[in-house]
Design a protein around this motif. Structure first.
Motif, PDB file in Angstrom:
ATOM      1  N   ALA A 187       2.982   0.792 -17.462  1.00  0.00           N
ATOM      2  CA  ALA A 187       2.631   1.584 -18.876  1.00  0.00           C
ATOM      3  C   ALA A 187       2.678   3.221 -18.623  1.00  0.00           C
ATOM      4  CB  ALA A 187       1.331   1.038 -19.481  1.00  0.00           C
ATOM      5  N   SER A 188       2.477   3.789 -17.495  1.00  0.00           N
ATOM      6  CA  SER A 188       2.267   5.329 -17.210  1.00  0.00           C
ATOM      7  C   SER A 188       3.629   5.857 -17.109  1.00  0.00           C
ATOM      8  CB  SER A 188       1.258   5.304 -16.413  1.00  0.00           C
ATOM      9  OG  SER A 188       1.243   6.869 -15.834  1.00  0.00           O
ATOM     10  N   ALA A 189       3.956   6.797 -18.083  1.00  0.00           N
ATOM     11  CA  ALA A 189       5.272   7.491 -17.703  1.00  0.00           C
ATOM     12  C   ALA A 189       5.362   7.850 -16.473  1.00  0.00           C
ATOM     13  CB  ALA A 189       5.678   8.521 -18.960  1.00  0.00           C
ATOM     14  N   THR A 190       4.476   8.649 -16.024  1.00  0.00           N
ATOM     15  CA  THR A 190       4.239   9.271 -14.810  1.00  0.00           C
ATOM     16  C   THR A 190       4.480   8.488 -13.707  1.00  0.00           C
ATOM     17  OG1 THR A 190       2.710  11.091 -15.383  1.00  0.00           O
ATOM     18  CG2 THR A 190       2.745  10.638 -12.934  1.00  0.00           C
ATOM     19  N   THR A 191       3.661   7.134 -13.571  1.00  0.00           N
ATOM     20  CA  THR A 191       3.717   6.209 -12.502  1.00  0.00           C
ATOM     21  C   THR A 191       5.339   5.615 -12.622  1.00  0.00           C
ATOM     22  OG1 THR A 191       1.741   5.485 -12.566  1.00  0.00           O
ATOM     23  CG2 THR A 191       3.375   3.897 -11.692  1.00  0.00           C
ATOM     24  N   SER A 192       5.946   5.391 -13.659  1.00  0.00           N
ATOM     25  CA  SER A 192       7.219   4.894 -13.893  1.00  0.00           C
ATOM     26  C   SER A 192       8.236   6.012 -12.981  1.00  0.00           C
ATOM     27  CB  SER A 192       7.560   4.866 -15.364  1.00  0.00           C
ATOM     28  OG  SER A 192       8.896   4.175 -15.556  1.00  0.00           O
ATOM     29  N   ILE A 193       8.175   7.047 -13.562  1.00  0.00           N
ATOM     30  CA  ILE A 193       9.020   8.209 -13.147  1.00  0.00           C
ATOM     31  C   ILE A 193       8.842   8.260 -11.656  1.00  0.00           C
ATOM     32  CG2 ILE A 193       9.559  10.827 -13.062  1.00  0.00           C
ATOM     33  CD1 ILE A 193       8.902  10.592 -16.075  1.00  0.00           C
ATOM     34  N   SER A 206       3.127  12.549  -5.506  1.00  0.00           N
ATOM     35  CA  SER A 206       2.752  11.405  -4.982  1.00  0.00           C
ATOM     36  C   SER A 206       2.867  11.527  -3.442  1.00  0.00           C
ATOM     37  CB  SER A 206       3.905  10.201  -5.424  1.00  0.00           C
ATOM     38  OG  SER A 206       5.054  10.592  -4.713  1.00  0.00           O
ATOM     39  N   ASP A 207       2.234  10.664  -2.971  1.00  0.00           N
ATOM     40  CA  ASP A 207       2.372  10.796  -1.101  1.00  0.00           C
ATOM     41  C   ASP A 207       3.786  10.712  -0.679  1.00  0.00           C
ATOM     42  OD1 ASP A 207       1.951  10.643   1.437  1.00  0.00           O
ATOM     43  OD2 ASP A 207       0.410   9.171   1.401  1.00  0.00           O
ATOM     44  N   ALA A 208       4.051  12.031  -0.207  1.00  0.00           N
ATOM     45  CA  ALA A 208       5.397  12.068   0.325  1.00  0.00           C
ATOM     46  C   ALA A 208       5.735  11.234   1.718  1.00  0.00           C
ATOM     47  CB  ALA A 208       5.784  13.630   0.556  1.00  0.00           C
ATOM     48  N   SER A 209       4.699  10.746   2.294  1.00  0.00           N
ATOM     49  CA  SER A 209       5.001  10.081   3.499  1.00  0.00           C
ATOM     50  C   SER A 209       5.276   8.655   3.322  1.00  0.00           C
ATOM     51  CB  SER A 209       3.525  10.210   4.389  1.00  0.00           C
ATOM     52  OG  SER A 209       2.504   9.484   3.816  1.00  0.00           O
ATOM     53  N   ALA A 210       4.956   8.035   2.059  1.00  0.00           N
ATOM     54  CA  ALA A 210       5.281   6.595   1.622  1.00  0.00           C
ATOM     55  C   ALA A 210       6.433   6.173   1.958  1.00  0.00           C
ATOM     56  CB  ALA A 210       5.009   6.685   0.274  1.00  0.00           C
ATOM     57  N   ILE A 211       7.554   7.119   1.905  1.00  0.00           N
ATOM     58  CA  ILE A 211       8.841   6.459   2.415  1.00  0.00           C
ATOM     59  C   ILE A 211       9.065   6.225   3.711  1.00  0.00           C
ATOM     60  CG2 ILE A 211       9.632   8.824   2.461  1.00  0.00           C
ATOM     61  CD1 ILE A 211      11.776   5.760   1.153  1.00  0.00           C
ATOM     62  N   VAL A 212       8.095   7.084   4.422  1.00  0.00           N
ATOM     63  CA  VAL A 212       8.229   6.803   5.998  1.00  0.00           C
ATOM     64  C   VAL A 212       7.751   5.498   6.388  1.00  0.00           C
ATOM     65  CG1 VAL A 212       7.371   7.771   8.220  1.00  0.00           C
ATOM     66  CG2 VAL A 212       8.275   9.325   6.408  1.00  0.00           C
ATOM     67  N   ALA A 249       0.864  -1.114  -0.090  1.00  0.00           N
ATOM     68  CA  ALA A 249       0.010   0.040   0.091  1.00  0.00           C
ATOM     69  C   ALA A 249       0.748   1.127   0.032  1.00  0.00           C
ATOM     70  CB  ALA A 249      -0.922  -0.048   1.129  1.00  0.00           C
ATOM     71  N   ALA A 250       2.078   1.165   0.745  1.00  0.00           N
ATOM     72  CA  ALA A 250       2.897   2.347   0.950  1.00  0.00           C
ATOM     73  C   ALA A 250       3.616   2.817  -0.566  1.00  0.00           C
ATOM     74  CB  ALA A 250       3.853   2.283   2.080  1.00  0.00           C
ATOM     75  N   ILE A 251       3.990   1.710  -1.242  1.00  0.00           N
ATOM     76  CA  ILE A 251       4.487   1.845  -2.594  1.00  0.00           C
ATOM     77  C   ILE A 251       3.693   2.257  -3.435  1.00  0.00           C
ATOM     78  CG2 ILE A 251       5.734   0.589  -4.279  1.00  0.00           C
ATOM     79  CD1 ILE A 251       7.016  -1.125  -2.127  1.00  0.00           C
ATOM     80  N   GLN A 252       2.302   1.817  -3.370  1.00  0.00           N
ATOM     81  CA  GLN A 252       1.189   2.153  -4.209  1.00  0.00           C
ATOM     82  C   GLN A 252       1.088   3.867  -4.048  1.00  0.00           C
ATOM     83  OE1 GLN A 252      -0.004  -0.028  -6.519  1.00  0.00           O
ATOM     84  NE2 GLN A 252      -1.612   1.392  -7.531  1.00  0.00           N
ATOM     85  N   ARG A 253       1.034   4.108  -2.897  1.00  0.00           N
ATOM     86  CA  ARG A 253       0.853   5.528  -2.523  1.00  0.00           C
ATOM     87  C   ARG A 253       2.033   6.395  -3.054  1.00  0.00           C
ATOM     88  NH1 ARG A 253       0.039   3.750   2.629  1.00  0.00           N
ATOM     89  NH2 ARG A 253       1.734   5.382   3.376  1.00  0.00           N
ATOM     90  N   LEU A 264      10.673   5.577  -9.837  1.00  0.00           N
ATOM     91  CA  LEU A 264      12.347   5.775 -10.154  1.00  0.00           C
ATOM     92  C   LEU A 264      12.659   6.723  -8.878  1.00  0.00           C
ATOM     93  CD1 LEU A 264      12.781   6.205 -13.873  1.00  0.00           C
ATOM     94  CD2 LEU A 264      13.689   4.387 -12.455  1.00  0.00           C
ATOM     95  N   ASP A 265      11.817   7.670  -8.660  1.00  0.00           N
ATOM     96  CA  ASP A 265      12.113   8.641  -7.508  1.00  0.00           C
ATOM     97  C   ASP A 265      12.070   7.955  -6.331  1.00  0.00           C
ATOM     98  OD1 ASP A 265      12.562  11.087  -8.579  1.00  0.00           O
ATOM     99  OD2 ASP A 265      10.533  11.533  -9.104  1.00  0.00           O
ATOM    100  N   LEU A 266      11.003   7.100  -6.270  1.00  0.00           N
ATOM    101  CA  LEU A 266      10.851   6.460  -4.721  1.00  0.00           C
ATOM    102  C   LEU A 266      12.072   5.452  -4.706  1.00  0.00           C
ATOM    103  CD1 LEU A 266       8.982   5.734  -2.220  1.00  0.00           C
ATOM    104  CD2 LEU A 266       7.765   4.022  -3.631  1.00  0.00           C
ATOM    105  N   LEU A 267      12.482   4.779  -5.587  1.00  0.00           N
ATOM    106  CA  LEU A 267      13.580   3.794  -5.601  1.00  0.00           C
ATOM    107  C   LEU A 267      14.872   4.869  -5.119  1.00  0.00           C
ATOM    108  CD1 LEU A 267      14.760   1.097  -5.944  1.00  0.00           C
ATOM    109  CD2 LEU A 267      15.308   1.783  -8.346  1.00  0.00           C
TER     110      LEU A 267
END
Length: 206
Positions: A72-78, A39-45, A25-29, A81-84
Motif C-alpha cells: 500500500a505504501s508508494a515508497t515501498t512499491s517503488i 533502502s539497504d543497498a547491500s540487500a541485492i548482495v 529478510a534481505a528483500i525486506q531490507r 520495483l528498483d530491487l526487481l
C-alpha cells in the motif's frame, strides 16, 4: 515393563528454511525506507548469495518482491520495483522468464494511465517496461517484454498521455548488453581500494 514397538517416523528436515528466512529478510531490507528515502543497498548482495546457494529459491524471491511491489505504501512499491530491476539485470534468463510470467502483467497495469495508480509508481513501471523491452529485444524467450512495451505505447497514445518513447524499430530499442543466461558469480560488496603505488623517486629516475 511394556515396550512400544510402534515405528517412530524420522524428523523431517527443511534444508531451505534458513536460506528462505535470509532471502525474506534481505528483500525486506531492500524495500524498506531507512529514513532518508533509500533502502539497504547491500540487500541485492544478500539475495545473490542466497540464490547462489539455493537456486530453487528463485521463484520465492520473485514472489516476495512482487508482494512488496503491491504494498500500500508508494515508497515501498517503488523500492521493490528498483530491487526487481537490479535482480533482472543480474540473475539471468531463468529469473527474467519467471518475472515475465508472474510479475510483468502487474507492472503493465501499474504503468497504464488513468487507473488511479500513484503517479510515481506509474512512471517507474512505465520506465521499467520500456527499459526491459530494449534490454531483452534480441532474446526470443523474453518477447513478452517487447509486447508489453508496444501495448503500453498504444494505450498511452489512446489516452493522449506522454509517449514512453519506445518503438520496436527505433535505434534506442536495439539490443543492449544484458546479464548472461546463467546466474553469474555472487555479488560481493566492494572493499577498500588498494593503496596506490608510491611515485618513483626523482633521484632514482636521474
Amino acid at each position: 515393563f511394556l515396550f512400544c514397538s510402534c515405528h517412530v517416523p524420522p524428523v523431517v528436515k527443511f534444508p531451505n528454511m534458513t536460506e528462505s528466512k535470509e532471502l525474506k529478510a534481505a528483500i525486506q531490507r531492500g524495500t524498506t525506507d531507512l529514513g532518508d528515502g533509500e533502502s539497504d543497498a547491500s540487500a541485492i548482495v544478500a539475495i545473490s548469495q542466497v540464490l547462489q546457494k539455493k537456486p530453487d529459491l528463485l521463484k520465492e524471491a520473485v514472489k516476495l518482491i512482487k508482494a512488496r511491489i503491491k504494498d500500500a505504501s508508494a515508497t515501498t512499491s517503488i523500492m521493490a520495483l528498483d530491487l526487481l530491476d537490479q535482480c533482472m539485470r543480474h540473475f539471468g534468463l531463468h529469473f527474467q522468464q519467471y518475472v515475465a510470467v508472474k510479475v510483468l502483467k502487474r507492472i503493465a497495469i501499474f504503468a497504464t494511465p488513468n487507473r488511479g495508480i500513484h503517479p510515481r509508481i506509474q512512471l517507474k513501471s512505465m520506465e521499467l517496461i520500456t527499459t526491459w523491452a530494449r534490454l531483452f529485444h534480441s532474446e526470443p524467450l523474453l518477447k513478452d517484454f517487447v509486447a508489453a512495451a508496444l501495448d503500453l505505447e498504444k494505450k498511452l497514445h489512446k489516452t493522449s498521455a506522454p509517449s514512453s518513447g519506445y518503438k520496436a524499430d527505433s535505434p534506442s530499442s536495439k539490443p543492449q548488453p544484458v546479464a548472461p543466461k546463467h546466474s553469474p558469480a555472487p555479488l560481493v560488496p566492494a572493499g577498500p581500494a588498494p593503496p596506490s603505488a608510491p611515485a618513483p623517486s626523482t633521484a632514482a629516475a636521474a
